[in-house]
Design a protein around this motif. Sequence first.
Motif, PDB file in Angstrom:
ATOM      1  N   TYR A 338     -13.731  21.970  -0.174  1.00 17.54           N
ATOM      2  CA  TYR A 338     -14.631  21.407  -1.177  1.00 17.54           C
ATOM      3  C   TYR A 338     -16.085  21.539  -0.732  1.00 17.54           C
ATOM      4  CZ  TYR A 338     -10.541  18.844  -2.987  1.00 17.54           C
ATOM      5  OH  TYR A 338      -9.315  18.490  -3.503  1.00 17.54           O
ATOM      6  N   GLU A 339     -16.957  21.697  -1.708  1.00 17.09           N
ATOM      7  CA  GLU A 339     -18.390  21.567  -1.480  1.00 17.09           C
ATOM      8  C   GLU A 339     -18.887  20.402  -2.314  1.00 17.09           C
ATOM      9  OE1 GLU A 339     -22.393  23.983  -2.726  1.00 17.09           O
ATOM     10  OE2 GLU A 339     -20.814  25.156  -1.737  1.00 17.09           O
ATOM     11  N   VAL A 340     -19.547  19.434  -1.642  1.00 20.12           N
ATOM     12  CA  VAL A 340     -20.093  18.262  -2.326  1.00 20.12           C
ATOM     13  C   VAL A 340     -21.535  18.050  -1.877  1.00 20.12           C
ATOM     14  CG1 VAL A 340     -17.851  17.141  -2.592  1.00 20.12           C
ATOM     15  CG2 VAL A 340     -19.198  16.723  -0.524  1.00 20.12           C
ATOM     16  N   ASN A 341     -22.228  17.107  -2.531  1.00 18.67           N
ATOM     17  CA  ASN A 341     -23.626  16.883  -2.161  1.00 18.67           C
ATOM     18  C   ASN A 341     -23.737  15.989  -0.926  1.00 18.67           C
ATOM     19  OD1 ASN A 341     -23.532  14.137  -2.911  1.00 18.67           O
ATOM     20  ND2 ASN A 341     -24.306  14.529  -4.969  1.00 18.67           N
ATOM     21  N   ASN A 342     -24.943  15.806  -0.437  1.00 21.43           N
ATOM     22  CA  ASN A 342     -25.171  15.069   0.810  1.00 21.43           C
ATOM     23  C   ASN A 342     -24.808  13.596   0.688  1.00 21.43           C
ATOM     24  OD1 ASN A 342     -26.049  17.259   2.352  1.00 21.43           O
ATOM     25  ND2 ASN A 342     -28.139  17.081   1.579  1.00 21.43           N
ATOM     26  N   TYR A 343     -25.010  13.006  -0.490  1.00 23.84           N
ATOM     27  CA  TYR A 343     -24.659  11.599  -0.653  1.00 23.84           C
ATOM     28  C   TYR A 343     -23.151  11.397  -0.490  1.00 23.84           C
ATOM     29  CZ  TYR A 343     -23.763   7.054  -2.651  1.00 23.84           C
ATOM     30  OH  TYR A 343     -23.303   5.759  -2.838  1.00 23.84           O
ATOM     31  N   ILE A 344     -22.359  12.239  -1.127  1.00 21.72           N
ATOM     32  CA  ILE A 344     -20.910  12.108  -0.997  1.00 21.72           C
ATOM     33  C   ILE A 344     -20.479  12.360   0.446  1.00 21.72           C
ATOM     34  CG2 ILE A 344     -18.698  13.138  -1.677  1.00 21.72           C
ATOM     35  CD1 ILE A 344     -19.861  13.535  -4.457  1.00 21.72           C
ATOM     36  N   LYS A 345     -21.092  13.356   1.095  1.00 20.65           N
ATOM     37  CA  LYS A 345     -20.763  13.629   2.495  1.00 20.65           C
ATOM     38  C   LYS A 345     -21.025  12.418   3.382  1.00 20.65           C
ATOM     39  CE  LYS A 345     -21.768  18.610   2.491  1.00 20.65           C
ATOM     40  NZ  LYS A 345     -22.724  19.641   2.989  1.00 20.65           N
ATOM     41  N   SER A 346     -22.057  11.655   3.067  1.00 21.84           N
ATOM     42  CA  SER A 346     -22.449  10.526   3.913  1.00 21.84           C
ATOM     43  C   SER A 346     -21.753   9.225   3.522  1.00 21.84           C
ATOM     44  CB  SER A 346     -23.965  10.328   3.850  1.00 21.84           C
ATOM     45  OG  SER A 346     -24.372   9.958   2.543  1.00 21.84           O
ATOM     46  N   THR A 347     -20.871   9.272   2.536  1.00 20.78           N
ATOM     47  CA  THR A 347     -20.158   8.077   2.072  1.00 20.78           C
ATOM     48  C   THR A 347     -18.670   8.255   2.349  1.00 20.78           C
ATOM     49  OG1 THR A 347     -21.805   7.877   0.296  1.00 20.78           O
ATOM     50  CG2 THR A 347     -19.810   6.533   0.105  1.00 20.78           C
ATOM     51  N   PRO A 348     -18.187   7.774   3.508  1.00 23.95           N
ATOM     52  CA  PRO A 348     -16.799   8.057   3.923  1.00 23.95           C
ATOM     53  C   PRO A 348     -15.753   7.688   2.890  1.00 23.95           C
ATOM     54  CG  PRO A 348     -18.027   7.092   5.739  1.00 23.95           C
ATOM     55  CD  PRO A 348     -18.915   7.002   4.535  1.00 23.95           C
ATOM     56  N   SER A 349     -15.930   6.574   2.183  1.00 23.61           N
ATOM     57  CA  SER A 349     -14.916   6.149   1.218  1.00 23.61           C
ATOM     58  C   SER A 349     -14.718   7.159   0.102  1.00 23.61           C
ATOM     59  CB  SER A 349     -15.307   4.794   0.617  1.00 23.61           C
ATOM     60  OG  SER A 349     -16.549   4.887  -0.059  1.00 23.61           O
ATOM     61  N   ILE A 350     -15.731   7.963  -0.176  1.00 21.59           N
ATOM     62  CA  ILE A 350     -15.606   9.018  -1.189  1.00 21.59           C
ATOM     63  C   ILE A 350     -15.288  10.349  -0.524  1.00 21.59           C
ATOM     64  CG2 ILE A 350     -16.690  10.119  -3.179  1.00 21.59           C
ATOM     65  CD1 ILE A 350     -18.692   7.817  -3.238  1.00 21.59           C
ATOM     66  N   ASN A 351     -16.008  10.675   0.537  1.00 22.18           N
ATOM     67  CA  ASN A 351     -15.862  11.979   1.172  1.00 22.18           C
ATOM     68  C   ASN A 351     -14.455  12.205   1.725  1.00 22.18           C
ATOM     69  OD1 ASN A 351     -17.069  14.501   1.949  1.00 22.18           O
ATOM     70  ND2 ASN A 351     -17.021  13.783   4.065  1.00 22.18           N
TER      71      ASN A 351
END
Length: 510
Positions: A338-351
């Motif tokens: 997957y490629e996601v944005n930086n906010y999702i990468k920095s939010t473990p519960s989502i990433n």
Amino acid sequence: MKLKTLIRAGKFVGIALTGLVVVSCKKDNPKPEPEPEPVVTERTEAQLIKDDIYKYYKLYSLWETSIPDYKADPSKFTDQYSSADAVLAALKRLTPAHAAYSGGVFDRFSYIVGLDGYNTATAATGRLKMDTNDGYGIYVQLGTDDGKKAFPIIYFVEGGSPAQKAGFKRSDFITAVNGDADYSVAVTCTDAGCTINDASARDKMMNKLNAALDAPTLTLQVKHQDGSTFSTLMSYANGYTINPIYKDTIYESTGNNVGYLALSSFEQIEDPAASGSSSEGIANKSAIDAVFTKFQDKQIKSLIVDLRYNGGGYVDASAYIADKIGGATTKGKLMLTYEVNNYIKSTPSINNMFQDTKFEGKSNLSLNKVYFLVSESTASAAEMLINVLKPYMQVQIIASGTRTYGKPVGFFEQVVQNKVSFWPVSFLLKNSAGFSDYWDGLVPDKRNIEDYVFADVGNKKETMLATALNDAAPGITTKASINAVSRKGYRTLKGGEVNIRPDRGMIKKL
């Protein structure tokens, strides 16, 4: 788990500044006048919805870096626009350019839809949430069997729908609706194709059919391809549960059995042992398992997967079926990233939901080749299924046109103020080779193969299926089957389609 709202819409505080003139003498030294209390301006519900559309898009969009940062005060952006629809349209216009798309930008996919009658264009009631499984499950276009008159012909029937349960099927001509037999238009056919003599008559007839298909009850009369007629009354109320497998069979050939699986969408597939599993998800998993057990028992060497009316669905379901198809060949290998944005990468519960996926070897199949039947409506999770198998298996794409739809991205839902369902594009999917560049559709190996709607699903005379069978096991079908569309008079017409299959998206369940 259900993703919780991470940001609440706040209040916009406006401070009223009042001009003040103070007259005094030095010796009086009066105390300064107190500052006036700030005037708090409440945001209306419509404004809060617009604000939240901005916030969620800024947080979760794959193209977040293209969006200006107004998270502290979204009103600076949203108050420029009259509705939630207009806010989203403006945000999408800020994404990177892609000239081939309508609007000229990459994001043609993010969307909102009103809940419980909320209208996202006017902030009033009047538009209900649109479900892909409302109605009768009938999809229709115009066709002629004599080159003189064209009738509505059913090209697809959704599994689990009222029409499927009633016994209607692909290739049925609609000859009467609610007792009205005025459902034909005159055509002129040549070797180059057929044209409708009176476009206004066509439009009137198709509008009448559309209205009938939207009504809560419907009596439909059809003529089967063998000339017999069938009529029955149907009704619907609150939608239906989709059965995504609308056909499966095995074509037997000495030492080279071929499986066929027609999938309309990728519905949730859930393990009965998992907490929170739905009955539909459990049933879908059981049905897929049963089909692939039959394929294993018959030791199929090739598989034909019919995705021509498949607009997508759940990523996990597509991955599960890819694992079944890959079987022993792909076990232990990387499936997708997957490629996601930086906010999702920095939010473990989502990433955590966007980690690399590997094939587990969910079947014992060892296939020589996989064939995919596609159209320009084949999208999202359906394209993903093809893309993740291509690095490891012989894959042949057979298309009714020149490409698939083109959607390598997906999303998860945000419910806004309990009024709007918002789906901002949030992730890009890549196969093990890092490939995801099919924004303009996957390129087929065989293109412009007629989607021969005059034969039912799974019929070896159906041209796209016959094309795959002729390559997989030539003894099963014949060249005559592949050329079936050359029969005089049997034509479909452009510009006469009802209930076009929707793009279901690539949904990630959080």
